[in-house]
Design an enzyme around this catalytic site. Structure first.
Site, PDB file in Angstrom:
ATOM      1  N   LYS A   1       1.026  -1.044   0.039  1.00  0.00           N
ATOM      2  CA  LYS A   1      -0.035  -0.013   0.020  1.00  0.00           C
ATOM      3  C   LYS A   1       0.895   1.204  -0.007  1.00  0.00           C
ATOM      4  O   LYS A   1       1.596   1.347   0.809  1.00  0.00           O
ATOM      5  CB  LYS A   1      -0.842  -0.142   1.317  1.00  0.00           C
TER       6      LYS A   1
ATOM      7  N   ARG B   1      -9.751 -12.009   0.602  1.00  0.00           N
ATOM      8  CA  ARG B   1     -10.492 -13.069   0.042  1.00  0.00           C
ATOM      9  C   ARG B   1      -9.933 -14.309  -0.171  1.00  0.00           C
ATOM     10  O   ARG B   1     -10.417 -15.551  -0.037  1.00  0.00           O
ATOM     11  CB  ARG B   1     -10.947 -12.829  -1.436  1.00  0.00           C
TER      12      ARG B   1
HETATM   13  N1  BES Z   1      -8.168  -4.556   3.657  1.00  0.00           N
HETATM   14  C1  BES Z   1      -8.326  -3.871   2.353  1.00  0.00           C
HETATM   15  C2  BES Z   1      -9.905  -3.162   2.156  1.00  0.00           C
HETATM   16  C3  BES Z   1     -10.005  -2.007   3.029  1.00  0.00           C
HETATM   17  C4  BES Z   1     -10.035  -0.684   2.578  1.00  0.00           C
HETATM   18  C5  BES Z   1     -10.379  -2.116   4.419  1.00  0.00           C
HETATM   19  C6  BES Z   1     -10.201   0.347   3.316  1.00  0.00           C
HETATM   20  C7  BES Z   1     -10.716  -1.117   5.306  1.00  0.00           C
HETATM   21  C8  BES Z   1     -10.612   0.058   4.711  1.00  0.00           C
HETATM   22  C9  BES Z   1      -8.359  -4.930   1.426  1.00  0.00           C
HETATM   23  O1  BES Z   1      -7.396  -5.958   1.542  1.00  0.00           O
HETATM   24  C10 BES Z   1      -7.792  -4.351   0.167  1.00  0.00           C
HETATM   25  O2  BES Z   1      -6.572  -4.121   0.222  1.00  0.00           O
HETATM   26  N2  BES Z   1      -8.435  -4.290  -0.890  1.00  0.00           N
HETATM   27  C11 BES Z   1      -7.972  -3.946  -2.003  1.00  0.00           C
HETATM   28  C12 BES Z   1      -8.485  -4.777  -3.188  1.00  0.00           C
HETATM   29  C13 BES Z   1      -7.848  -4.478  -4.394  1.00  0.00           C
HETATM   30  C14 BES Z   1      -6.391  -4.797  -4.457  1.00  0.00           C
HETATM   31  C15 BES Z   1      -8.470  -5.517  -5.457  1.00  0.00           C
HETATM   32  C16 BES Z   1      -8.723  -2.446  -2.401  1.00  0.00           C
HETATM   33  O3  BES Z   1      -9.815  -2.243  -1.852  1.00  0.00           O
HETATM   34  O4  BES Z   1      -8.069  -1.546  -2.909  1.00  0.00           O
HETATM   35 MN    MN Z   2      -5.251  -5.729   1.118  1.00  0.00          MN
END
Ligand code: BES
Ligand code: MN
Ligand code: ZN
Length: 476
Positions: free
Chosen positions: A270, A345
């Site tokens: 991230k 997931r």
């Molecule tokens: N844990 C995150 C999602 C999330 C976002 C939780 C904001 C709480 C607050 C999840 O694992 C993630 O990183 N999702 C990605 C998915 C993408 C790579 C398809 C996202 O939402 O950007």
């Molecule tokens: Mn994630």
């Protein structure tokens, strides 16, 4: 703090703060309130006129009752216009709780109208609202803030509601556990401590506990979960708590929570502005699951409930998953990991397969799964996906009673095309548009025939500002 329903009539109640609830545009004083106003030399009607109090939802006004009266402060709280929305009572009680702290009231009397001719439900919602609003998290302060605590809350005019209040306390103990787990930093809540918390719940409330270590997960073929876990220096823990009622259960259910105690994104790390520093909340589903376990173990319904979470961190190291790795889940399906940040997931896939093998009648998973769901529904509303209309409708009804907003989203099969992989059975990540829908479609690959619902709580897991009975922070 003790909450009790008393038979003391409104006009005879004595104490620090007396709270009265009024509907919007119905603030004329009638019945008992006419007499109360007279007893207090007309200050109630003066207060309403002077402050132009209209009874709007969330509004409140306070006045000091002079002349050595048996009540020190009177508070008026607005209930809004929607007389069928139980959550307005919960929120009004939260407002009263906060006012009590501000006005330094140790004893509190609450007189609100009865919702929907149901004094029990009304008393329960008030008891919840006040406790949830008064909860303060001082665990990480070297010197906790001093505040005059509310010691005694009397619910006036609801008859004897001992059982309902006990139930509210049990529910709140679960909500507060979930808040504490989510709010705690990722160097404090880890897969190890999550397993310890599950174990503490099991011994305190008599639940069965099974913790699968890495080797046992390997034996079950949980390649998707273990792929996510492989870069962390901390061991993964697969938690399975079981509540069994006495006698034959009416139904069997599984509740699954996403349990990432920290989500760095993995090698698809991230970046700046991604909110990486907030990714301790990524175990919010697991926290809700453990909170539900704590509550349900005390409520003792005639339903068997399995509480499941595949807990780990998503980290980077020389051992980390490569973007592009192919993993095999415990149902034999293969997954090309085109993005290591779509890790939730992967952990849920193996948890869903495990849950279905238990032979339950329904499975519900809760997960902080996608930023896309937050974009779609905002911070207050969770997304709901389900293959089963009955389960979806029951969850929607339950959410209305509980004051937790969920909104059903489409399971658009056609979008599964976005997850097609030339090599493996599927990829773990689809295109950005509809990202919360492809996430749900991915999960669906790991449930064969059991009625199942998925709730994406990435928005509601946390609130940046005070909102109803939630203070800023973890909502539980
Ligand atoms: N844990 C995150 C999602 C999330 C976002 C939780 C904001 C709480 C607050 C999840 O694992 C993630 O990183 N999702 C990605 C998915 C993408 C790579 C398809 C996202 O939402 O950007
Ligand atoms: Mn994630
Ligand atoms: Zn995540």
């Amino acid at each position: 703090m003790e909450i009790r329903a008393t038979d003391t009539p409104l006009l005879e109640w004595t104490g620090d703060g007396l709270a009265i609830g009024l509907f919007e545009n119905a603030v004329e004083l009638t019945g008992n309130l006419t007499q109360l106003n007279e007893n207090f030399a007309g200050i109630l009607s003066e207060l309403i006129a002077e402050t132009e109090f209209k009874g709007k939802e969330g509004s409140s006004v306070v006045i000091r009752v002079g002349g050595g009266s048996s009540v020190r402060k009177v508070m008026l709280v607005g209930l809004g216009t929607d007389i069928l929305k139980l959550d307005n009572w919960r929120r009004a009680a939260a407002t009263v709780g906060r006012l009590a702290i501000k006005e330094k009231c140790k004893t509190l009397g609450i007189s609100l109208p009865v919702w929907n001719n149901d004094p029990a439900a009304t008393a329960g919602a008030i008891a919840e609202g006040i406790q949830l609003a008064l909860f303060q998290d001082n665990r990480f302060k070297s010197e906790p803030e001093e505040q005059v605590g509310v010691e005694q809350v009397d619910l006036l005019g609801f008859g004897n509601q001992e059982q309902v209040i006990a139930r509210a306390n049990q529910i709140c103990s679960g909500v507060i556990l979930a808040r504490e787990l989510v709010a705690a930093p990722p160097n404090s809540v880890t897969p190890i401590t999550m397993a310890e918390t599950a174990s503490a719940i099991a011994s305190l409330h008599d639940l069965q506990l099974e913790i699968l270590e890495r080797v046992e997960c390997e034996q079950l073929g949980m390649g998707a979960f273990l792929g996510v876990a492989q870069a962390s220096d901390l061991p993964p823990k697969f938690i399975h708590l079981t509540y069994k009622p006495e006698g034959t259960p009416k139904r069997k259910l599984a509740i699954i929570g996403k349990g990432l105690t920290f989500d760095s994104g993995g090698l698809n790390i991230k970046g700046a502005g991604s909110g990486i520093e907030a990714m301790k909340v990524d175990m919010g589903g697991a926290a809700a699951t453990l909170g539900a376990a704590k509550a349900i173990a005390q409520l003792k319904p005639d339903v068997e409930v399995h509480f499941i979470s595949a807990v780990t961190e998503n980290m980077i190291s020389g051992r980390a998953m490569h973007p592009g790795d192919i993993l095999t889940a415990s149902n034999g399906k293969t997954i090309e990991v085109n993005n290591t940040d779509a890790e939730g997931r992967l952990t849920l896939a193996d948890a869903l397969v495990f849950a279905e093998k238990l032979g339950v009648d329904a499975i519900v998973d809760l997960a902080t799964l996608t930023g896309a769901c937050v974009i779609a529904l905002g911070d207050d509303i969770a997304g709901l996906w389900s293959t089963d209309d009955t389960v979806a409708n029951q969850l929607t009804q339950a959410s209305e009673m509980a004051g937790e907003k969920i909104w059903r989203m489409p399971m658009e099969e056609k979008y599964f095309e976005g997850l097609k992989s030339p090599l493996a059975d599927m990829k773990n990540t689809g295109p950005r548009p509809g990202g919360s829908i492809t996430a749900a479609l991915f999960l669906k690959q790991f449930v064969k025939e059991t009625p199942w619902a998925h709730i994406d709580i990435a928005g509601p897991v946390w609130t940046d500002k005070e909102n109803g009975y939630n203070s800023a922070g973890a909502t539980g």
